[in-house]
Design an enzyme around this catalytic site. Structure first.
Site, PDB file in Angstrom:
ATOM      1  N   LYS A  35     100.274  34.790  82.378  1.00 45.67           N
ATOM      2  CA  LYS A  35     100.531  36.211  81.896  1.00 45.67           C
ATOM      3  C   LYS A  35     100.358  36.353  80.417  1.00 45.67           C
ATOM      4  O   LYS A  35     100.713  37.227  79.666  1.00 45.67           O
ATOM      5  CB  LYS A  35     101.930  36.587  82.498  1.00 45.67           C
ATOM      6  N   CYS A  36      99.108  35.790  79.898  1.00 40.16           N
ATOM      7  CA  CYS A  36      99.032  35.727  78.471  1.00 40.16           C
ATOM      8  C   CYS A  36      97.394  36.424  78.514  1.00 40.16           C
ATOM      9  O   CYS A  36      96.658  36.458  79.186  1.00 40.16           O
ATOM     10  CB  CYS A  36      98.971  34.305  77.880  1.00 40.16           C
TER      11      CYS A  36
END
Length: 155
Positions: A35-36
């Protein structure tokens, strides 16, 4: 002289794996997150893997939740996400800590060799003898890494 081959890690199912199983291969060891802002690099990493794997190149993927809690979920859910979203084929290991007292020993060693990890998708490149030869920032282009991999594969 110590090398990455002196370390053991756990695969995503918890089985111990000796890094020396990858002896004589060029390795790119990466701390990742799903989730970067850099998560789309999985696509470029997979292309790199497909391009060089048959010549003795391996990517070792270590999810890490230490930076902004960007690797939530179980080891299996992270693996499923990477397989279904980015079709990754390279080995993925158990989620690790890369910084602090309880950091994975392999990552303590990598940082001693080539500098600290400040965010997800920091990459360390090793030669066929397990020596750490380069470190790449998350924003470094995958193509710039490819040239160094090519050189190491030819040695």
């Amino acid at each position: 002289m110590k090398t990455v081959y002196d370390f053991k890690v756990k695969d995503r199912k918890g089985k111990e794996v000796a890094i020396k199983e990858y002896a004589n291969e060029v390795l790119l060891i990466v701390n990742t997150a799903i989730k970067c802002q850099y998560t789309p690099q999985y696509e470029d990493l997979e292309k790199l893997y497909e391009r060089f794997h048959s010549r003795g190149f391996e990517i070792l993927d270590f999810p890490c939740n230490q930076f902004g809690q960007q690797a939530p979920g179980t080891d299996e859910s992270i693996h499923t996400f990477c397989k279904t979203t980015y079709n990754t084929e390279f080995p993925r290991f158990k989620k690790v800590k890369v910084n602090g007292e309880d950091a994975e020993p392999l990552f303590k060693f990598l940082q001693e060799q080539k500098g600290e990890i400040t965010w997800n998708f920091t990459k360390y490149l090793t030669n066929k003898r397990g020596q750490v030869v380069a470190r790449f920032e998350p924003a470094d282009s995958i193509e710039s890494i490819a040239g160094q991999i090519e050189t190491l594969l030819e040695q």
